[in-house]
Motif scaffolding. Structure first.
Motif, PDB file in Angstrom:
ATOM      1  N   THR A   1      41.835  15.876  47.074  1.00 52.78           N
ATOM      2  CA  THR A   1      41.075  14.809  46.455  1.00 52.78           C
ATOM      3  C   THR A   1      40.465  15.357  45.168  1.00 52.78           C
ATOM      4  O   THR A   1      40.027  16.513  45.137  1.00 52.78           O
ATOM      5  N   PRO A   2      40.422  14.552  44.107  1.00 58.98           N
ATOM      6  CA  PRO A   2      39.804  15.047  42.870  1.00 58.98           C
ATOM      7  C   PRO A   2      38.363  15.523  43.126  1.00 58.98           C
ATOM      8  O   PRO A   2      37.621  14.905  43.899  1.00 58.98           O
ATOM      9  N   LEU A   3      38.011  16.622  42.501  1.00 57.95           N
ATOM     10  CA  LEU A   3      36.691  17.210  42.679  1.00 57.95           C
ATOM     11  C   LEU A   3      35.581  16.194  42.406  1.00 57.95           C
ATOM     12  O   LEU A   3      34.579  16.150  43.120  1.00 57.95           O
ATOM     13  N   GLU A   4      35.759  15.353  41.414  1.00 63.37           N
ATOM     14  CA  GLU A   4      34.745  14.361  41.059  1.00 63.37           C
ATOM     15  C   GLU A   4      34.463  13.407  42.224  1.00 63.37           C
ATOM     16  O   GLU A   4      33.330  12.981  42.427  1.00 63.37           O
ATOM     17  N   ALA A   5      35.513  13.067  42.976  1.00 65.61           N
ATOM     18  CA  ALA A   5      35.320  12.171  44.126  1.00 65.61           C
ATOM     19  C   ALA A   5      34.474  12.850  45.196  1.00 65.61           C
ATOM     20  O   ALA A   5      33.609  12.222  45.812  1.00 65.61           O
ATOM     21  N   HIS A   6      34.714  14.139  45.416  1.00 61.58           N
ATOM     22  CA  HIS A   6      33.902  14.873  46.388  1.00 61.58           C
ATOM     23  C   HIS A   6      32.459  14.993  45.906  1.00 61.58           C
ATOM     24  O   HIS A   6      31.525  14.868  46.697  1.00 61.58           O
ATOM     25  N   GLN A   7      32.284  15.245  44.631  1.00 63.63           N
ATOM     26  CA  GLN A   7      30.933  15.417  44.093  1.00 63.63           C
ATOM     27  C   GLN A   7      30.122  14.134  44.209  1.00 63.63           C
ATOM     28  O   GLN A   7      28.903  14.182  44.304  1.00 63.63           O
ATOM     29  N   ALA A   8      30.788  12.996  44.216  1.00 61.58           N
ATOM     30  CA  ALA A   8      30.092  11.714  44.339  1.00 61.58           C
ATOM     31  C   ALA A   8      29.647  11.441  45.772  1.00 61.58           C
ATOM     32  O   ALA A   8      28.813  10.564  46.007  1.00 61.58           O
ATOM     33  N   ASN A   9      30.164  12.200  46.730  1.00 57.07           N
ATOM     34  CA  ASN A   9      29.817  12.028  48.142  1.00 57.07           C
ATOM     35  C   ASN A   9      28.418  12.596  48.393  1.00 57.07           C
ATOM     36  O   ASN A   9      28.182  13.792  48.213  1.00 57.07           O
ATOM     37  N   LYS A  10      27.517  11.766  48.833  1.00 60.26           N
ATOM     38  CA  LYS A  10      26.123  12.185  49.051  1.00 60.26           C
ATOM     39  C   LYS A  10      25.978  13.230  50.153  1.00 60.26           C
ATOM     40  O   LYS A  10      24.994  13.952  50.200  1.00 60.26           O
ATOM     41  N   ASP A  11      26.969  13.330  51.046  1.00 64.55           N
ATOM     42  CA  ASP A  11      26.919  14.352  52.102  1.00 64.55           C
ATOM     43  C   ASP A  11      26.993  15.765  51.532  1.00 64.55           C
ATOM     44  O   ASP A  11      26.640  16.722  52.208  1.00 64.55           O
ATOM     45  N   HIS A  12      27.483  15.875  50.306  1.00 62.65           N
ATOM     46  CA  HIS A  12      27.642  17.188  49.681  1.00 62.65           C
ATOM     47  C   HIS A  12      26.604  17.431  48.585  1.00 62.65           C
ATOM     48  O   HIS A  12      26.754  18.331  47.770  1.00 62.65           O
ATOM     49  N   GLY A  13      25.551  16.649  48.584  1.00 63.25           N
ATOM     50  CA  GLY A  13      24.518  16.786  47.565  1.00 63.25           C
ATOM     51  C   GLY A  13      23.879  18.163  47.576  1.00 63.25           C
ATOM     52  O   GLY A  13      23.817  18.833  48.601  1.00 63.25           O
ATOM     53  N   ASN A  14      23.434  18.598  46.431  1.00 66.61           N
ATOM     54  CA  ASN A  14      22.755  19.875  46.242  1.00 66.61           C
ATOM     55  C   ASN A  14      23.620  21.086  46.569  1.00 66.61           C
ATOM     56  O   ASN A  14      23.112  22.179  46.758  1.00 66.61           O
ATOM     57  N   GLY A  15      24.917  20.911  46.674  1.00 69.04           N
ATOM     58  CA  GLY A  15      25.802  22.035  46.951  1.00 69.04           C
ATOM     59  C   GLY A  15      26.320  22.671  45.672  1.00 69.04           C
ATOM     60  O   GLY A  15      26.255  22.093  44.594  1.00 69.04           O
ATOM     61  N   ILE A  16      26.800  23.886  45.826  1.00 72.86           N
ATOM     62  CA  ILE A  16      27.449  24.603  44.729  1.00 72.86           C
ATOM     63  C   ILE A  16      28.948  24.426  44.933  1.00 72.86           C
ATOM     64  O   ILE A  16      29.473  24.721  46.005  1.00 72.86           O
ATOM     65  N   TRP A  17      29.638  23.969  43.901  1.00 78.39           N
ATOM     66  CA  TRP A  17      31.083  23.725  44.008  1.00 78.39           C
ATOM     67  C   TRP A  17      31.872  24.907  43.474  1.00 78.39           C
ATOM     68  O   TRP A  17      31.499  25.520  42.478  1.00 78.39           O
ATOM     69  N   ALA A  18      32.953  25.206  44.147  1.00 80.02           N
ATOM     70  CA  ALA A  18      33.881  26.257  43.706  1.00 80.02           C
ATOM     71  C   ALA A  18      35.281  25.836  44.127  1.00 80.02           C
ATOM     72  O   ALA A  18      35.441  24.895  44.914  1.00 80.02           O
ATOM     73  N   LEU A  19      36.275  26.535  43.601  1.00 81.20           N
ATOM     74  CA  LEU A  19      37.666  26.286  43.974  1.00 81.20           C
ATOM     75  C   LEU A  19      38.224  27.528  44.640  1.00 81.20           C
ATOM     76  O   LEU A  19      37.985  28.642  44.183  1.00 81.20           O
ATOM     77  N   VAL A  20      38.950  27.324  45.728  1.00 83.90           N
ATOM     78  CA  VAL A  20      39.621  28.410  46.429  1.00 83.90           C
ATOM     79  C   VAL A  20      41.112  28.213  46.202  1.00 83.90           C
ATOM     80  O   VAL A  20      41.659  27.151  46.498  1.00 83.90           O
ATOM     81  N   ASP A  21      41.774  29.222  45.626  1.00 85.98           N
ATOM     82  CA  ASP A  21      43.185  29.126  45.281  1.00 85.98           C
ATOM     83  C   ASP A  21      44.033  29.765  46.372  1.00 85.98           C
ATOM     84  O   ASP A  21      43.888  30.948  46.671  1.00 85.98           O
ATOM     85  N   ILE A  22      44.905  28.960  46.972  1.00 82.17           N
ATOM     86  CA  ILE A  22      45.773  29.419  48.055  1.00 82.17           C
ATOM     87  C   ILE A  22      47.224  29.161  47.659  1.00 82.17           C
ATOM     88  O   ILE A  22      47.574  28.046  47.263  1.00 82.17           O
ATOM     89  N   ASP A  23      48.068  30.183  47.763  1.00 81.33           N
ATOM     90  CA  ASP A  23      49.501  30.017  47.526  1.00 81.33           C
ATOM     91  C   ASP A  23      50.127  29.580  48.842  1.00 81.33           C
ATOM     92  O   ASP A  23      50.428  30.394  49.705  1.00 81.33           O
TER      93      ASP A  23
END
Length: 136
Positions: free
Chosen positions: A61-83
């Motif tokens: 899901t696009p990161l922006e959609a997750h950031q709009a979710n109030k359940d994830h408020g006040n969190g620090i966002w990062a990306l985990v890269d998996i091959d």
């Protein structure tokens, strides 16, 4: 493939990680670095389990959609890269032929998504097959 993670910190504990695209995948750590490393291992393990069970890798899901979710408020966002192509079953080298333009489009998309050509093609093939089965 890059998976967004959200890191939370409670005053009484270390860091906790949620992976919104992978329900049931959680991790934790005492430092941010340890937390991200643990999240990488948790995501890889979770994906490998899905693949071993014959399940598809979930669409991200696009990161922006997750950031709009109030359940994830006040969190620090990062990306985990998996091959994803390196997970689960042993890889086999194949020789295929396709138009150069199609290959260029595949490579461009894979690079933009943080995937390898092989990983993208494998994921696309599995998704196509599953969709075909569902359409029957």
């Amino acid at each position: 493939m890059q998976f967004p993670i959200v890191i939370h910190k409670d005053e009484e504990s270390g860091f906790g990680v949620t992976v919104p695209d992978l329900p049931g995948c959680f991790s934790a750590g005492d430092t941010l670095e340890e937390t991200i490393e643990s999240a990488h291992e948790a995501v890889a393990c979770h994906l490998e389990g899905l693949l071993m069970d014959g399940e598809p890798v979930p669409e991200k899901t696009p990161l922006e959609a997750h950031q709009a979710n109030k359940d994830h408020g006040n969190g620090i966002w990062a990306l985990v890269d998996i091959d994803v192509s390196k997970l689960s079953s042993q890889s086999t080298r194949v020789n295929i032929t396709m138009p150069a333009r199609v290959l260029a489009i595949i490579d461009e998309f894979a690079a933009r998504e943080g995937e390898t050509r092989s990983g993208l093609l494998a994921r696309a093939a599995v998704r196509y097959i599953q969709q075909s089965r569902e359409d029957r």
